[in-house]
Motif scaffolding. Structure first.
Motif, PDB file in Angstrom:
ATOM      1  N   ASN A   1      -6.939  -2.874   5.523  1.00 20.55           N
ATOM      2  CA  ASN A   1      -6.981  -2.832   4.011  1.00 20.55           C
ATOM      3  C   ASN A   1      -6.005  -1.733   3.619  1.00 20.55           C
ATOM      4  OD1 ASN A   1      -8.602  -5.080   4.036  1.00 20.55           O
ATOM      5  ND2 ASN A   1     -10.342  -3.959   3.759  1.00 20.55           N
ATOM      6  N   LYS A   2      -6.248  -0.367   4.271  1.00 24.03           N
ATOM      7  CA  LYS A   2      -5.147   0.588   3.826  1.00 24.03           C
ATOM      8  C   LYS A   2      -3.755   0.142   3.977  1.00 24.03           C
ATOM      9  CE  LYS A   2      -4.204   5.156   4.983  1.00 24.03           C
ATOM     10  NZ  LYS A   2      -4.423   6.434   5.800  1.00 24.03           N
ATOM     11  N   ILE A   3      -3.413  -0.796   5.172  1.00 21.01           N
ATOM     12  CA  ILE A   3      -1.872  -1.106   5.226  1.00 21.01           C
ATOM     13  C   ILE A   3      -1.645  -2.064   4.300  1.00 21.01           C
ATOM     14  CG2 ILE A   3      -0.423  -2.302   6.736  1.00 21.01           C
ATOM     15  CD1 ILE A   3      -2.120  -1.134   9.192  1.00 21.01           C
ATOM     16  N   TYR A   4      -2.316  -2.972   3.858  1.00 18.34           N
ATOM     17  CA  TYR A   4      -2.158  -4.006   2.770  1.00 18.34           C
ATOM     18  C   TYR A   4      -2.072  -3.269   1.393  1.00 18.34           C
ATOM     19  CZ  TYR A   4      -3.795  -7.501   6.209  1.00 18.34           C
ATOM     20  OH  TYR A   4      -3.559  -8.235   7.359  1.00 18.34           O
ATOM     21  N   ARG A   5      -2.948  -2.334   1.068  1.00 16.23           N
ATOM     22  CA  ARG A   5      -3.049  -1.461  -0.086  1.00 16.23           C
ATOM     23  C   ARG A   5      -1.553  -0.921  -0.188  1.00 16.23           C
ATOM     24  NH1 ARG A   5      -7.734   0.102  -0.527  1.00 16.23           N
ATOM     25  NH2 ARG A   5      -7.356   1.612   1.131  1.00 16.23           N
ATOM     26  N   GLU A   6      -1.178  -0.139   1.064  1.00 18.89           N
ATOM     27  CA  GLU A   6       0.337   0.417   1.050  1.00 18.89           C
ATOM     28  C   GLU A   6       1.475  -0.683   0.793  1.00 18.89           C
ATOM     29  OE1 GLU A   6       0.276   2.288   4.822  1.00 18.89           O
ATOM     30  OE2 GLU A   6      -1.034   4.092   4.140  1.00 18.89           O
ATOM     31  N   ILE A   7       1.411  -1.720   1.350  1.00 18.03           N
ATOM     32  CA  ILE A   7       2.382  -2.711   1.255  1.00 18.03           C
ATOM     33  C   ILE A   7       2.348  -3.323  -0.326  1.00 18.03           C
ATOM     34  CG2 ILE A   7       2.749  -5.055   1.670  1.00 18.03           C
ATOM     35  CD1 ILE A   7       2.006  -4.750   4.609  1.00 18.03           C
ATOM     36  N   TYR A   8       1.001  -3.441  -0.879  1.00 20.61           N
ATOM     37  CA  TYR A   8       1.076  -3.722  -2.424  1.00 20.61           C
ATOM     38  C   TYR A   8       1.948  -2.705  -3.281  1.00 20.61           C
ATOM     39  CZ  TYR A   8      -0.793  -4.198  -7.070  1.00 20.61           C
ATOM     40  OH  TYR A   8      -1.056  -4.210  -8.366  1.00 20.61           O
ATOM     41  N   TYR A   9       1.634  -1.253  -2.960  1.00 20.41           N
ATOM     42  CA  TYR A   9       2.343  -0.392  -3.682  1.00 20.41           C
ATOM     43  C   TYR A   9       3.606  -0.303  -3.442  1.00 20.41           C
ATOM     44  CZ  TYR A   9      -2.336   1.642  -4.850  1.00 20.41           C
ATOM     45  OH  TYR A   9      -3.388   1.763  -5.500  1.00 20.41           O
ATOM     46  N   LEU A  10       4.173  -0.427  -2.351  1.00 17.76           N
ATOM     47  CA  LEU A  10       5.497  -0.759  -1.913  1.00 17.76           C
ATOM     48  C   LEU A  10       6.177  -1.764  -2.742  1.00 17.76           C
ATOM     49  CD1 LEU A  10       7.736   0.471  -0.142  1.00 17.76           C
ATOM     50  CD2 LEU A  10       7.261  -1.167   1.638  1.00 17.76           C
ATOM     51  N   VAL A  11       5.725  -3.033  -2.705  1.00 21.10           N
ATOM     52  CA  VAL A  11       6.195  -4.210  -3.572  1.00 21.10           C
ATOM     53  C   VAL A  11       6.496  -3.769  -4.895  1.00 21.10           C
ATOM     54  CG1 VAL A  11       5.826  -6.605  -4.051  1.00 21.10           C
ATOM     55  CG2 VAL A  11       5.486  -5.879  -1.756  1.00 21.10           C
TER      56      VAL A  11
END
Length: 174
Positions: A20-30
């Motif tokens: 979930n932390k990785i997905y959240r980081e990907i979301y912010y990156l996008v």
């Protein structure tokens, strides 16, 4: 083992939290890439919406997807309840305020556009700006406040029904 003989999937909570932390980081990156791309295209091609259609679609559709998915799983109502416990301003009021703020931003944009592109003198520019600004306020603020408020309430109702259905199914299994 579930009631009807199917197996339940056991997951390590630590792994799920890391994912979930990785997905959240990907979301912010996008989101950052889209905003940087919008800024670059505005700098490169001018303030035209046609050059940033893809970025606007990504920004808009991710919000729509999150709201739809969260309300269908019943998570949205729980998330709003947790937010309202911590915050002094309830989420429903924040939604209405954001709708009104977006209406003001659109009105300023249209007013400036009219003043810069259609006025011949400075006095005419001020006249065009204020006329278009106030007419846009009268049109867009009620529309966007009603749109954001009604979609928020519809998503909340859908989320509450999904959460109640899930609770009822849990009660039946016991």
């Amino acid at each position: 083992m579930s009631f009807f003989g199917g197996s339940t999937k056991v997951e390590d909570e630590r792994i799920v939290m890391a994912q979930n932390k990785i997905y959240r980081e990907i979301y912010y990156l996008v989101m950052a890439v889209c905003l940087i791309s919008i800024g670059f295209k505005f700098y490169q091609y001018g303030f035209g919406v046609s050059s940033i259609n893809t970025e606007l679609a990504i920004l808009f559709l991710q919000g729509v997807y999150y709201t739809a998915r969260g309300s269908s799983l019943g998570v949205l109502s729980d998330e709003v309840e947790m937010h309202d416990r911590k915050s002094k301003v309830p989420m429903k009021w924040k939604t209405l305020i954001w709708g009104g703020a977006f209406g003001v931003i659109i009105a300023i944009f249209f007013g400036l556009n009219s003043a810069f592109n259609y006025a011949d003198t400075t006095a005419q520019a001020y006249s065009y700006f204020f006329m278009v600004f106030f007419v846009s306020l009268m049109i867009y603020i009620p529309f966007l406040v009603l749109l954001s408020g009604s979609t928020f309430l519809a998503a909340m109702n859908r989320s509450k029904k999904a959460a109640e259905k899930e609770l009822d199914e849990d009660e039946i299994e016991r």
